[in-house]
Structures are given as structure tokens and as C-alpha cells.
Design an enzyme around this catalytic site. Structure first.
Site, mmCIF file in Angstrom:
data_model
loop_
_atom_site.group_PDB
_atom_site.id
_atom_site.type_symbol
_atom_site.label_atom_id
_atom_site.label_comp_id
_atom_site.label_asym_id
_atom_site.label_seq_id
_atom_site.Cartn_x
_atom_site.Cartn_y
_atom_site.Cartn_z
ATOM 1 N N ARG A 1 18.786 52.976 49.182
ATOM 2 C CA ARG A 1 18.842 53.725 47.928
ATOM 3 C C ARG A 1 17.451 54.124 47.467
ATOM 4 O O ARG A 1 16.502 53.374 47.618
ATOM 5 C CB ARG A 1 19.520 52.867 46.839
ATOM 6 C CG ARG A 1 20.994 53.132 46.725
ATOM 7 C CD ARG A 1 21.717 52.140 45.851
ATOM 8 N NE ARG A 1 21.147 51.956 44.525
ATOM 9 C CZ ARG A 1 21.726 51.220 43.567
ATOM 10 N NH1 ARG A 1 22.869 50.613 43.810
ATOM 11 N NH2 ARG A 1 21.155 51.081 42.398
ATOM 12 N N LYS B 1 26.514 42.432 41.407
ATOM 13 C CA LYS B 1 27.669 42.956 40.660
ATOM 14 C C LYS B 1 28.561 43.808 41.567
ATOM 15 O O LYS B 1 29.766 43.640 41.616
ATOM 16 C CB LYS B 1 27.205 43.835 39.468
ATOM 17 C CG LYS B 1 26.280 43.128 38.500
ATOM 18 C CD LYS B 1 25.892 44.039 37.340
ATOM 19 C CE LYS B 1 25.050 45.253 37.719
ATOM 20 N NZ LYS B 1 23.715 44.943 38.248
ATOM 21 N N ARG C 1 18.390 45.868 50.729
ATOM 22 C CA ARG C 1 19.761 46.396 50.632
ATOM 23 C C ARG C 1 19.916 47.651 51.484
ATOM 24 O O ARG C 1 19.024 48.487 51.585
ATOM 25 C CB ARG C 1 20.099 46.730 49.180
ATOM 26 C CG ARG C 1 21.436 47.483 49.072
ATOM 27 C CD ARG C 1 21.990 47.521 47.673
ATOM 28 N NE ARG C 1 21.067 48.091 46.721
ATOM 29 C CZ ARG C 1 21.263 48.062 45.403
ATOM 30 N NH1 ARG C 1 22.334 47.474 44.912
ATOM 31 N NH2 ARG C 1 20.380 48.596 44.609
ATOM 32 N N ARG D 1 25.320 49.043 29.211
ATOM 33 C CA ARG D 1 23.952 48.656 29.539
ATOM 34 C C ARG D 1 23.027 48.718 28.338
ATOM 35 O O ARG D 1 21.852 48.415 28.463
ATOM 36 C CB ARG D 1 23.410 49.651 30.555
ATOM 37 C CG ARG D 1 23.329 49.139 31.954
ATOM 38 C CD ARG D 1 22.850 50.317 32.762
ATOM 39 N NE ARG D 1 22.181 49.938 33.943
ATOM 40 C CZ ARG D 1 22.770 49.807 35.116
ATOM 41 N NH1 ARG D 1 24.046 49.949 35.235
ATOM 42 N NH2 ARG D 1 22.052 49.524 36.164
ATOM 43 N N ARG E 1 13.266 49.068 36.855
ATOM 44 C CA ARG E 1 14.665 48.736 36.534
ATOM 45 C C ARG E 1 14.761 47.351 35.887
ATOM 46 O O ARG E 1 15.545 47.133 34.977
ATOM 47 C CB ARG E 1 15.521 48.781 37.797
ATOM 48 C CG ARG E 1 15.902 50.202 38.172
ATOM 49 C CD ARG E 1 16.239 50.317 39.627
ATOM 50 N NE ARG E 1 17.458 49.659 40.009
ATOM 51 C CZ ARG E 1 17.727 49.267 41.244
ATOM 52 N NH1 ARG E 1 16.835 49.460 42.208
ATOM 53 N NH2 ARG E 1 18.871 48.697 41.527
HETATM 54 P P1 AP5 Z 1 24.497 44.472 44.803
HETATM 55 O O1 AP5 Z 1 25.880 43.888 44.793
HETATM 56 O O2 AP5 Z 1 24.321 45.851 45.295
HETATM 57 O O3 AP5 Z 1 23.833 44.269 43.352
HETATM 58 P P2 AP5 Z 1 24.121 44.996 41.987
HETATM 59 O O4 AP5 Z 1 24.130 43.923 40.931
HETATM 60 O O5 AP5 Z 1 25.327 45.870 42.077
HETATM 61 O O6 AP5 Z 1 22.771 45.791 41.850
HETATM 62 P P3 AP5 Z 1 22.497 47.341 41.609
HETATM 63 O O7 AP5 Z 1 21.111 47.591 42.124
HETATM 64 O O8 AP5 Z 1 23.607 48.189 42.119
HETATM 65 O O9 AP5 Z 1 22.488 47.365 40.067
HETATM 66 P P4 AP5 Z 1 21.887 48.398 39.183
HETATM 67 O O10 AP5 Z 1 22.443 47.922 37.886
HETATM 68 O O11 AP5 Z 1 20.435 48.543 39.236
HETATM 69 O O12 AP5 Z 1 22.411 49.795 39.778
HETATM 70 P P5 AP5 Z 1 23.609 50.750 39.371
HETATM 71 O O13 AP5 Z 1 24.104 51.387 40.591
HETATM 72 O O14 AP5 Z 1 24.556 50.064 38.469
HETATM 73 O O15 AP5 Z 1 23.575 43.478 45.639
HETATM 74 C C1 AP5 Z 1 22.227 43.783 45.890
HETATM 75 C C2 AP5 Z 1 21.873 43.350 47.310
HETATM 76 O O16 AP5 Z 1 22.002 41.942 47.435
HETATM 77 C C3 AP5 Z 1 22.770 43.942 48.404
HETATM 78 O O17 AP5 Z 1 21.971 44.204 49.521
HETATM 79 C C4 AP5 Z 1 23.795 42.839 48.704
HETATM 80 O O18 AP5 Z 1 24.231 42.905 50.041
HETATM 81 C C5 AP5 Z 1 22.974 41.595 48.435
HETATM 82 N N1 AP5 Z 1 23.777 40.524 47.852
HETATM 83 C C6 AP5 Z 1 24.647 40.633 46.810
HETATM 84 N N2 AP5 Z 1 25.203 39.439 46.529
HETATM 85 C C7 AP5 Z 1 24.657 38.560 47.407
HETATM 86 C C8 AP5 Z 1 24.809 37.151 47.607
HETATM 87 N N3 AP5 Z 1 25.625 36.422 46.854
HETATM 88 N N4 AP5 Z 1 24.072 36.570 48.570
HETATM 89 C C9 AP5 Z 1 23.219 37.289 49.329
HETATM 90 N N5 AP5 Z 1 23.027 38.622 49.200
HETATM 91 C C10 AP5 Z 1 23.741 39.251 48.238
HETATM 92 O O19 AP5 Z 1 22.837 51.841 38.482
HETATM 93 C C11 AP5 Z 1 21.919 52.723 39.070
HETATM 94 C C12 AP5 Z 1 21.307 53.615 38.016
HETATM 95 O O20 AP5 Z 1 22.348 54.429 37.388
HETATM 96 C C13 AP5 Z 1 20.623 52.917 36.831
HETATM 97 O O21 AP5 Z 1 19.298 52.557 37.166
HETATM 98 C C14 AP5 Z 1 20.704 54.027 35.762
HETATM 99 O O22 AP5 Z 1 19.736 55.019 35.990
HETATM 100 C C15 AP5 Z 1 22.054 54.643 36.007
HETATM 101 N N6 AP5 Z 1 23.113 54.001 35.218
HETATM 102 C C16 AP5 Z 1 24.186 53.315 35.721
HETATM 103 N N7 AP5 Z 1 24.948 52.834 34.731
HETATM 104 C C17 AP5 Z 1 24.350 53.213 33.566
HETATM 105 C C18 AP5 Z 1 24.651 52.993 32.200
HETATM 106 N N8 AP5 Z 1 25.732 52.283 31.830
HETATM 107 N N9 AP5 Z 1 23.821 53.505 31.279
HETATM 108 C C19 AP5 Z 1 22.738 54.230 31.623
HETATM 109 N N10 AP5 Z 1 22.388 54.470 32.911
HETATM 110 C C20 AP5 Z 1 23.191 53.964 33.877
HETATM 111 MG MG MG Z 2 25.607 47.980 42.121
#
Ligand code: AP5
Ligand code: MG
Length: 210
Positions: free
Chosen positions: A155, A13, A122, A88, A166
Site C-alpha cells: 500500500r 482490524k 504488509r 475515526r 498515520r
Molecule cells: P491489518 O489487518 O491490515 O491492520 P489494520 O488495523 O486493518 O490496519 P490499516 O493499516 O488497514 O488501518 P488504517 O486504519 O491505517 O487503514 P484504513 O484502510 O482503515 O494488519 C496489518 C498487517 O499486520 C498485515 O500485514 C497483517 O497481515 C498483519 N497482521 C494483522 N494481524 C496480525 C496478527 N495478529 N499477527 C501477525 N500479523 C498480523 O484507512 C486508510 C486511510 O483511509 C486512512 O489513512 C484515511 O486517509 C482514510 N480513511 C479511512 N477511514 C476513514 C475515516 N473513517 N475517516 C477519515 N478518513 C478515513
Molecule cells: Mg485495514
């Protein structure tokens, strides 16, 4: 155009959101990035949410909603935005619906094995938050950001036990949103298990720039 990027952790994402933000000239609003920034700066909010993020749990709907609603009032959202990681939970989605904003929901499809391989490899830039992957999308120089030369780090929630938690939280709390948005006719699936440049090509075909 307004977008919600929906999908499991590690689906890509954030990676696609950064590319789309640049190409379409709209901001990427990552709730996760907002929380991590607050943790880094040791704000009140940061202190409150640190343990939750580290373990891979969810921040309360109330806190998240306040942050998102405030952010959407900023001028840079006038021509569109990408919500990366929000909503979420069903209550978050219901609260967002009440705002009456027209939105397209993009559902990222990728299997569990690939998620784990992506997250455990990552690396993120400390300075500009660009995403890399030592296995799939490595930086040109090890440990350094291609864009700004910043130092890359792992991270806190990319440790295996946190990743597992997660994924459980995603299946229980967030996956039901797929049905929620299907019923509203707002969802489009995207195969995010392929090379990120191909995912971007698909996205541009599905949602041509106006
Ligand atoms: P990446 O693009 O970083 O993936 P992502 O989908 O953004 O994954 P996240 O881990 O950031 O999602 P998340 O939902 O757990 O975390 P968030 O920060 O939102 O890609 C991942 C890896 O793959 C990278 O190394 C990238 O280079 C590689 N990659 C990507 N695409 C690729 C491709 N096509 N081919 C090859 N490699 C690829 O949330 C973190 C925390 O915040 C949550 O756990 C929660 O505690 C809190 N939080 C955030 N939002 C909320 C909410 N709305 N409600 C409650 N708590 C929340
Ligand atoms: Mg992300």
C-alpha cells in the site's frame, strides 16, 4: 450483531474483520478499502482523496459520513456488519450515535513497535484485497494471493513517513474515541498483539454467534 473495530493502523482490524465476516456471515465495511477502490477506478471521489490517503491524513467527516450512511442502507447489513476504520473522529462517532444503531465497539490493543513491523511488511492482494505479511503471515507462494492467485502489492501509505503520520493522526483524532465509548459502556478491549488465530478465538468467546 453490529461491530465497530477501533484501533491504530496496523492493529489487525482488517485481518480480524475478514475472518469474522466469513464466520458470522456479516459484511466487513472498510472505509479505507472503499477509498482505495475509488482511487483504483479513478472516480471523482478517488481523485479527491488520493493525496490524503497517500500521506496518511484523514478524509473529511462529511465525505466519510455520506459513504457510511449509504453503505449501511444496503440489504446485506440487515443481520449485522463490521465497521472497520470508522468512526475515526469524535464528530463521526457523534453522527453515528444519532443513527441509533446498537453496536459493540472492539478496541484493538497493540504497541507502536509491532505496528511499524506489521505495516512495513504488509502485502495486499490487488484482486480480492486479502492481507498478508511477509514477516508474520506470509503467502504460500511469494507475491501471490493464497485465495485467488492475485498479485500482491504494498500500500502507498505503508511507507515509513506515511506510517508515522498515520500514527500521529490516530493518537490525536481517533484515540479519544476510546473514552467516548467507555462513557457509553460500549467498549471491549482485545489483545491484538498475538497470533491472528488466537485473536479470533478471543473474539468468538467475547461475542458468541447468535
Ligand atoms: P491489518 O489487518 O491490515 O491492520 P489494520 O488495523 O486493518 O490496519 P490499516 O493499516 O488497514 O488501518 P488504517 O486504519 O491505517 O487503514 P484504513 O484502510 O482503515 O494488519 C496489518 C498487517 O499486520 C498485515 O500485514 C497483517 O497481515 C498483519 N497482521 C494483522 N494481524 C496480525 C496478527 N495478529 N499477527 C501477525 N500479523 C498480523 O484507512 C486508510 C486511510 O483511509 C486512512 O489513512 C484515511 O486517509 C482514510 N480513511 C479511512 N477511514 C476513514 C475515516 N473513517 N475517516 C477519515 N478518513 C478515513
Ligand atoms: Mg485495514
Amino acid at each position: 450483531m453490529n461491530f465497530i473495530f477501533l484501533g491504530p493502523p496496523g492493529a489487525g482490524k482488517g485481518t480480524l474483520a475478514a475472518q469474522v465476516a466469513e464466520e458470522y456471515g456479516i459484511p466487513q465495511i472498510s472505509t479505507g478499502d472503499i477509498f482505495r477502490e475509488n482511487i483504483k477506478n479513478q472516480t471523482e471521489l478517488g481523485k479527491k482523496v488520493k493525496a490524503i490517503l497517500d500521506s496518511g491524513g484523514l478524509v473529511s467527516d462529511e465525505v466519510v459520513l455520506e459513504i457510511v450512511e449509504d453503505r449501511l442502507k444496503k440489504d446485506d447489513c440487515k443481520n449485522g456488519f463490521i465497521l472497520d476504520g470508522f468512526p475515526r473522529t469524535i464528530p463521526q462517532a457523534e453522527a453515528f450515535e444519532k443513527l441509533g444503531i446498537d453496536v459493540k465497539v472492539v478496541n484493538f490493543e497493540v504497541d507502536n513497535d509491532l505496528i511499524i513491523a506489521r505495516l512495513s511488511n504488509r502485502r495486499v492482494c490487488k484482486n480480492c484485497k486479502a492481507n498478508y505479511n511477509v514477516k508474520f503471515m506470509p503467502p504460500k507462494v511469494e507475491g501471490k494471493c493464497d485465495k485467488c492467485g492475485g498479485e500482491l502489492f504494498t500500500r502507498e501509505d505503508d511507507k515509513l513517513e506515511s506510517i508515522t503520520h498515520r500514527l500521529e493522526v490516530y493518537r490525536k483524532e481517533t484515540e479519544p474515541l476510546i473514552e467516548f465509548y467507555k462513557k457509553l459502556g460500549k467498549i471491549t478491549d482485545i489483545d491484538s498483539a498475538r497470533d491472528s488465530s488466537l485473536v479470533l478465538v478471543d473474539f468468538k468467546k467475547l461475542f458468541p454467534k447468535k
